[in-house]
Design a protein around this motif. Structure first.
Motif, PDB file in Angstrom:
ATOM      1  N   SER A   1       0.817  -1.213   0.000  1.00  0.00           N
ATOM      2  CA  SER A   1       0.000   0.000   0.000  1.00  0.00           C
ATOM      3  C   SER A   1       0.854   1.269   0.000  1.00  0.00           C
ATOM      4  CB  SER A   1      -0.891   0.033   1.245  1.00  0.00           C
ATOM      5  OG  SER A   1      -1.684  -1.108   1.336  1.00  0.00           O
ATOM      6  N   ARG A   2       2.154   1.126  -0.124  1.00  0.00           N
ATOM      7  CA  ARG A   2       3.048   2.286  -0.068  1.00  0.00           C
ATOM      8  C   ARG A   2       2.692   3.299  -1.143  1.00  0.00           C
ATOM      9  NH1 ARG A   2       7.551   4.245  -2.440  1.00  0.00           N
ATOM     10  NH2 ARG A   2       7.707   2.499  -3.871  1.00  0.00           N
ATOM     11  N   ILE A   3       2.672   4.558  -0.770  1.00  0.00           N
ATOM     12  CA  ILE A   3       2.473   5.632  -1.739  1.00  0.00           C
ATOM     13  C   ILE A   3       3.769   5.736  -2.538  1.00  0.00           C
ATOM     14  CG2 ILE A   3       2.106   8.116  -2.011  1.00  0.00           C
ATOM     15  CD1 ILE A   3       0.354   7.987   0.514  1.00  0.00           C
ATOM     16  N   THR A   4       3.666   5.634  -3.841  1.00  0.00           N
ATOM     17  CA  THR A   4       4.852   5.463  -4.683  1.00  0.00           C
ATOM     18  C   THR A   4       5.872   6.598  -4.587  1.00  0.00           C
ATOM     19  OG1 THR A   4       3.706   6.388  -6.583  1.00  0.00           O
ATOM     20  CG2 THR A   4       3.659   3.992  -6.326  1.00  0.00           C
ATOM     21  N   TRP A   5       5.440   7.808  -4.325  1.00  0.00           N
ATOM     22  CA  TRP A   5       6.390   8.913  -4.262  1.00  0.00           C
ATOM     23  C   TRP A   5       7.071   9.032  -2.904  1.00  0.00           C
ATOM     24  CZ3 TRP A   5       4.682  11.821  -0.333  1.00  0.00           C
ATOM     25  CH2 TRP A   5       3.315  11.986  -0.140  1.00  0.00           C
TER      26      TRP A   5
END
Length: 131
Positions: free
Chosen positions: A112-116
């Protein structure tokens, strides 16, 4: 030899806690619930047995964020201070008076990590909460 007692609290000071002993684990959580409840891309938590965590000032408001877990927060300033699940309490590291003393050991829920948002710390990463 005395046990370590780590105090902490919310932004306004209405809630204060103590965590006794060393945490079982410390890590970054990238799950969507932590993102939404904190407003941040990830949260750092310290896991303690419930009996090692206690409120010494105030009583938290409680929100059941999942079938298993509940968030404990300050009803005055809104600070999310701790998460409880089963026999464990997990205060947010940023709420400790001395957060530098608690260094993350791993990342969980990276699926679920936010890519930025990337932390190039070399710590182990798990797509879910696998040890």
């Amino acid at each position: 030899m005395t046990e370590t007692i780590r105090p902490g609290g919310c932004l306004c000071g209405a809630l204060r806690f103590e965590a006794t002993g060393e945490p079982i684990d410390i890590g970054w959580c990238h799950c969507r619930i932590c993102q939404r409840s904190s407003g941040a891309p990830a949260q750092v938590w310290a896991l303690y047995p419930s009996e090692a965590f206690r409120w010494i000032k105030g009583e938290p408001a409680i929100y059941a964020s999942s079938a298993e877990g509940r968030r404990e927060f300050c009803a005055t300033c809104g600070s999310q201070v701790a998460f409880r699940i089963g026999a464990y309490a997990s205060p947010n590291v940023g709420c400790f008076d001395e957060p530098d003393s608690l260094k993350p050991r791993r990342h969980i829920w990276t699926e679920s990590r936010i890519t930025w948002f990337e932390t190039p710390d070399g710590l182990p990463r798990s797509p879910r909460d696998d040890k």
